[in-house]
Design an enzyme around this catalytic site. Sequence first.
Site, short mmCIF file in Angstrom:
data_model
loop_
_atom_site.label_atom_id
_atom_site.label_comp_id
_atom_site.label_asym_id
_atom_site.label_seq_id
_atom_site.Cartn_x
_atom_site.Cartn_y
_atom_site.Cartn_z
N ASP A 58 0.88 -1.16 0.00
CA ASP A 58 0.00 0.00 0.00
C ASP A 58 0.92 1.21 0.00
O ASP A 58 1.68 1.41 0.96
CB ASP A 58 -0.88 -0.03 1.26
CG ASP A 58 -1.79 1.19 1.39
OD1 ASP A 58 -1.60 2.16 0.61
OD2 ASP A 58 -2.67 1.17 2.27
N TYR A 149 -8.92 15.36 -6.89
CA TYR A 149 -8.07 14.67 -7.87
C TYR A 149 -7.16 15.67 -8.59
O TYR A 149 -5.96 15.45 -8.73
CB TYR A 149 -8.97 13.93 -8.87
CG TYR A 149 -8.23 13.08 -9.86
CD1 TYR A 149 -7.68 11.86 -9.48
CD2 TYR A 149 -8.09 13.49 -11.19
CE1 TYR A 149 -6.99 11.08 -10.40
CE2 TYR A 149 -7.41 12.72 -12.11
CZ TYR A 149 -6.87 11.51 -11.72
OH TYR A 149 -6.18 10.73 -12.62
N LYS A 153 -2.98 15.82 -8.53
CA LYS A 153 -2.14 15.69 -9.72
C LYS A 153 -1.29 16.94 -9.95
O LYS A 153 -0.16 16.85 -10.45
CB LYS A 153 -3.00 15.35 -10.94
CG LYS A 153 -3.70 13.98 -10.83
CD LYS A 153 -2.71 12.85 -10.61
CE LYS A 153 -3.33 11.46 -10.68
NZ LYS A 153 -2.37 10.38 -10.47
N1 LIG Z 1 -7.58 6.17 -16.72
C1 LIG Z 1 -7.51 7.46 -17.00
O1 LIG Z 1 -8.31 8.00 -17.78
C2 LIG Z 1 -6.44 8.30 -16.37
C3 LIG Z 1 -6.28 9.62 -16.82
C4 LIG Z 1 -5.30 10.41 -16.25
C5 LIG Z 1 -4.48 9.90 -15.26
N2 LIG Z 1 -4.67 8.62 -14.84
C6 LIG Z 1 -3.77 8.14 -13.77
O2 LIG Z 1 -3.08 7.01 -14.25
C7 LIG Z 1 -2.73 6.16 -13.15
C8 LIG Z 1 -3.14 4.74 -13.46
O3 LIG Z 1 -4.52 4.73 -13.73
P1 LIG Z 1 -5.28 3.52 -14.44
O4 LIG Z 1 -6.18 4.11 -15.45
O5 LIG Z 1 -4.35 2.46 -14.85
O6 LIG Z 1 -6.20 3.10 -13.20
P2 LIG Z 1 -6.47 1.68 -12.51
O7 LIG Z 1 -7.50 1.92 -11.47
O8 LIG Z 1 -6.68 0.64 -13.56
O9 LIG Z 1 -5.06 1.38 -11.81
C9 LIG Z 1 -4.64 1.98 -10.62
C10 LIG Z 1 -3.93 0.92 -9.80
O10 LIG Z 1 -3.45 1.53 -8.60
C11 LIG Z 1 -3.63 0.58 -7.55
N3 LIG Z 1 -3.67 1.26 -6.26
C12 LIG Z 1 -4.67 2.05 -5.79
N4 LIG Z 1 -4.40 2.45 -4.55
C13 LIG Z 1 -3.21 1.89 -4.21
C14 LIG Z 1 -2.39 1.93 -3.04
N5 LIG Z 1 -2.78 2.62 -1.95
N6 LIG Z 1 -1.22 1.27 -3.05
C15 LIG Z 1 -0.82 0.56 -4.13
N7 LIG Z 1 -1.56 0.48 -5.27
C16 LIG Z 1 -2.73 1.15 -5.30
C17 LIG Z 1 -4.93 -0.12 -7.88
O11 LIG Z 1 -5.07 -1.37 -7.22
C18 LIG Z 1 -4.86 -0.22 -9.38
O12 LIG Z 1 -4.32 -1.47 -9.79
C19 LIG Z 1 -3.41 6.76 -11.92
O13 LIG Z 1 -2.46 7.52 -11.19
C20 LIG Z 1 -4.47 7.66 -12.52
O14 LIG Z 1 -4.82 8.72 -11.66
C21 LIG Z 1 -5.61 7.81 -15.38
#
Ligand SMILES: NC(=O)c1ccc[n+]([C@@H]2O[C@H](COP(=O)([O-])OP(=O)(O)OC[C@H]3O[C@@H](n4cnc5c(N)ncnc54)[C@H](O)[C@@H]3O)[C@@H](O)[C@H]2O)c1
Length: 250
Positions: A58, A149, A153
């Site tokens: 975590d 959020y 960021k």
């Molecule tokens: N999907 C989008 O549209 C998007 C857009 C901009 C930025 N992001 C950013 O990209 C990154 C990845 O997003 P994604 O789309 O792959 O989302 P996702 O939800 O598929 O993956 C996020 C992962 O982080 C893990 N996680 C959450 N809390 C945690 C913790 N406390 N400790 C360890 N792991 C933890 C989750 O289990 C998950 O596997 C994130 O930082 C997200 O904010 C995503």
Amino acid sequence: MELEGKRVVITGAAGDIGGATARRCVEEGASVMLLDIDENAIAAAAAEHASLLHYRLDVTSSADVAAAAAAVQERMGMIDLLFLNAGIEQPHAPFIDLDEALFDRVMAVNVKGVFLMAKHFVPIMRDGGSIVITASIASLMGLPGNAAYSASKAAVAGMMRSIATDCAVRGIRCNTVHPGSVNSRMMARSAEAATGGGDTTLFYEQVSAMAKLGRMVEPVEIAEMVVFLGSDRARMVTGQSLVVDGGTVA
Ligand SMILES: NC(=O)c1ccc[n+]([C@@H]2O[C@H](COP(=O)([O-])OP(=O)(O)OC[C@H]3O[C@@H](n4cnc5c(N)ncnc54)[C@H](O)[C@@H]3O)[C@@H](O)[C@H]2O)c1
């Protein structure tokens, strides 16, 4: 190959962006440690390829992060690329209705998690390594109902510039990648929340139309930027926010 012989650590590795990046890093010749809070998901992902290792943590727990750094050093040695990508979204809500505990949770995962990971993993990085942090276009433009959020960021983009400055003496670079709307499970959750579980067609049309290129970003298109930033081709790129959004904030 861009990352031949390099050792890569990825947080949020069970997610769509982390998973796509792990696959691209392996294709480019790297060994990869998958870190995530979801143990079953990273164990399943690691079973796909011999050069994928995994460890559950975590990122908000300094004890977990310290233990993960020790485990990574023991199993991989010094690392070359640290992709700090774990993050959570917030349920869209006007800031005035935003729950305080939810604000704290978003900041804990998205900001403190990046700080703890950098603090414990930079000491096990090789000089000349690369840190990449996943931010978002939410740090660069006003999006409705996204105060926590967006703040998280923007915070990591600021942290990145300071880390880049502190680490320059060791030749370690640090940059943020700012995805636009990614075709991912995170986006699917947002679509479901926005539509109350109803028809998401209009939601996806509107999200796609925000990008000048007219579609969402695929996870592998974020992975390509991470591979570039981790490679020697980006050897003079540090302290930068790289936007991969199909022209949404252009
Ligand atoms: N999907 C989008 O549209 C998007 C857009 C901009 C930025 N992001 C950013 O990209 C990154 C990845 O997003 P994604 O789309 O792959 O989302 P996702 O939800 O598929 O993956 C996020 C992962 O982080 C893990 N996680 C959450 N809390 C945690 C913790 N406390 N400790 C360890 N792991 C933890 C989750 O289990 C998950 O596997 C994130 O930082 C997200 O904010 C995503």
